[in-house]
Write a protein that holds these residues in place. Structure first.
Motif, PDB file in Angstrom:
ATOM      1  N   ASP A   3       0.792  -1.751   0.453  1.00  0.00           N
ATOM      2  CA  ASP A   3      -0.217  -0.030  -0.002  1.00  0.00           C
ATOM      3  C   ASP A   3       0.849   0.900  -0.471  1.00  0.00           C
ATOM      4  O   ASP A   3       0.691   2.729  -0.405  1.00  0.00           O
ATOM      5  N   LYS A 124      -4.846   0.952  -1.296  1.00  0.00           N
ATOM      6  CA  LYS A 124      -5.431   1.482   0.450  1.00  0.00           C
ATOM      7  C   LYS A 124      -5.784   2.885   0.315  1.00  0.00           C
ATOM      8  O   LYS A 124      -6.362   3.546   0.900  1.00  0.00           O
ATOM      9  N   TYR A 125      -4.418   3.972   0.313  1.00  0.00           N
ATOM     10  CA  TYR A 125      -4.213   4.741   0.685  1.00  0.00           C
ATOM     11  C   TYR A 125      -4.611   5.206  -0.421  1.00  0.00           C
ATOM     12  O   TYR A 125      -3.585   6.423  -0.848  1.00  0.00           O
ATOM     13  N   ARG A 129     -10.829   4.734  -1.156  1.00  0.00           N
ATOM     14  CA  ARG A 129     -11.643   3.903   0.047  1.00  0.00           C
ATOM     15  C   ARG A 129     -11.474   5.553   1.064  1.00  0.00           C
ATOM     16  O   ARG A 129     -12.104   5.003   1.907  1.00  0.00           O
TER      17      ARG A 129
END
Length: 138
Positions: A3, A124-125, A129
């Motif tokens: 990530d 993810k970052y 999200r």
């Protein structure tokens, strides 16, 4: 670790396009002269403004990870044709063919990075999200 690497990769990818947009704005007249030298004479102002808009929008979407695949596609619509127009090393004189072929391959590697972003997503970052996680319960 994946990530974090996704985030760093998006930052690095977007920076080259932000710089390209900045350079086109800062050296607007020289950019138009370069366009003329490569035979891009039709509606230069409109084309240049459109390219700057696409670069800024695409780089922003890639950077924040919100519709990063759309941002990457927008950038590819500009980056691929320009790569083949500007760095056509097969047409260049022998003395500049090596550096032009290196620049061509660098741009092709950037295309590969953008394609990986399209296929794998922003990771993810990303703002996408974050928005998903902050949705209020029903």
């Amino acid at each position: 670790m994946k990530d974090v690497a996704d985030l760093i990769g998006r930052i690095f990818l977007s920076m080259i396009f932000f710089f390209e947009a900045y350079d086109s704005i800062a050296f607007f007249k020289q950019t138009k002269n370069t366009m003329t030298a490569y035979g891009l004479t039709w509606n230069q102002d409109m084309l240049l403004y459109a390219v700057i808009f696409v670069l800024v929008l695409g780089a922003t979407l890639v950077l924040i990870g919100y519709y990063a695949n759309l941002g990457a596609i927008l950038i590819l619509l500009y980056w691929i044709p320009i790569t083949f127009i500007i760095f056509s090393f097969w047409n260049d004189p022998v003395e500049v063919r090596r550096i032009q072929s290196i620049m061509f391959m660098k741009n092709i590697a950037i295309v590969g990075g953008l394609l990986l972003l399209i296929v794998n997503g922003s990771g993810k970052y990303s703002v996408k999200r974050l928005i998903y996680r902050l949705k209020l319960p029903k």
